[in-house]
Design an enzyme around this catalytic site. Sequence first.
Site, mmCIF file in Angstrom:
data_model
loop_
_atom_site.group_PDB
_atom_site.id
_atom_site.type_symbol
_atom_site.label_atom_id
_atom_site.label_comp_id
_atom_site.label_asym_id
_atom_site.label_seq_id
_atom_site.Cartn_x
_atom_site.Cartn_y
_atom_site.Cartn_z
ATOM 1 N N SER A 1 0.798 -1.226 0.000
ATOM 2 C CA SER A 1 0.000 0.000 0.000
ATOM 3 C C SER A 1 0.834 1.280 0.000
ATOM 4 C CB SER A 1 -0.961 0.025 1.188
ATOM 5 O OG SER A 1 -0.259 0.252 2.390
ATOM 6 N N LYS B 1 0.917 4.538 6.856
ATOM 7 C CA LYS B 1 0.266 5.432 5.891
ATOM 8 C C LYS B 1 0.894 6.816 6.000
ATOM 9 C CE LYS B 1 -2.749 2.208 4.951
ATOM 10 N NZ LYS B 1 -2.490 1.355 3.811
#
Length: 181
Positions: A35, A83
């Site tokens: 990701s 993230k």
Amino acid sequence: MGKAILYWVIEIAVAVGIALLIIQVIRPTVVRETSMLPNFQDGNYLFVYRLAYKGGKTPQKGDVIIFKSKLTTANGKPKMLIKRVIGMPGDKITIQDGKVWINGKEDKQSYTHDKETNSVKTNYVVPKNHYFCMGDNRLVSIDSRYASVGSVAKNKIVGKVVFRLFPFSEIGTIKNPYKSN
């Protein structure tokens, strides 16, 4: 001989004390998914600074953080995610037609994998003491765009990713694409 043993015990105790202190400040972690491509690959070994947001300090736009998410692992524990902070408390986020808008201004996505963002989110206001976080590989990332993750409360942040140790060809500090380095 008694002095030698005492000296040896003291050295071990000091080493253990230093190791415990380091573990309280620095947390090693390994990236386990895609990701965050192209900036972090599966298998990257990173150091997370656990005190980055203590004492009134707050995450900044572009920081890469590790946090405890609402998702769970196979054994029922909160899943840790890596993230990038995109939105700050009070920011208005709109995602539409492959673009991200923050407070009415298009956000640059030059550091992302596909240079675009899928999904639609309109006029979302980031709550107080929360952060809107997204993966750099926006087409596969499960992040703040989705209810299963949502915005990230400051008290769920484990720390800031500050250093990559492995692969050795990429060893070094982590750069923030929103700041001149």
